[in-house]
Write an enzyme that holds these catalytic residues in place. Structure first.
Site, PDB file in Angstrom:
ATOM      1  N   CYS A  11       0.844  -1.201   0.000  1.00 16.76           N
ATOM      2  CA  CYS A  11       0.000   0.000   0.000  1.00 16.76           C
ATOM      3  C   CYS A  11       0.881   1.253   0.000  1.00 16.76           C
ATOM      4  CB  CYS A  11      -0.927  -0.003   1.205  1.00 16.76           C
ATOM      5  SG  CYS A  11      -0.064   0.139   2.790  1.00 16.76           S
ATOM      6  N   CYS A  14       3.019   1.631   3.071  1.00 17.00           N
ATOM      7  CA  CYS A  14       4.164   0.720   3.059  1.00 17.00           C
ATOM      8  C   CYS A  14       5.303   1.301   2.218  1.00 17.00           C
ATOM      9  CB  CYS A  14       3.758  -0.643   2.514  1.00 17.00           C
ATOM     10  SG  CYS A  14       2.468  -1.456   3.472  1.00 17.00           S
TER      11      CYS A  14
END
Length: 78
Positions: A11, A14
């Site tokens: 994501c 991240c």
């Protein structure tokens, strides 16, 4: 050499955590390896239930949030 693992499924948070970790290593001029761990089973095996997560030398240092570069640098120097 410091081993930094960024755990997450890919994501935006991240990716931001990975970039922050790389920048912290670069700023401190330390020998460090920053790796991404995106495999769910590998993440769960490390005891992490919320992503993104940051591990330094196998120890969970942040979970479910994105520490900024300065906070990661403090983690690496303590």
């Amino acid at each position: 050499m410091v081993k930094i693992e960024v755990l997450g499924t890919g994501c935006a948070k991240c990716h931001r955590l990975y970039a922050n970790a790389e920048q912290a290593v670069k700023d401190l001029k330390i020998a460090g390896e920053v790796v991404k761990v995106e495999d769910i089973d590998a993440i769960v095996d490390r005891g992490v239930m919320m992503t993104p997560a940051l591990l330094i030398n196998g120890e969970v240092r942040a979970e479910g949030r994105v520490p900024d570069v300065d906070e990661i640098k403090r983690m690496l120097t303590v």
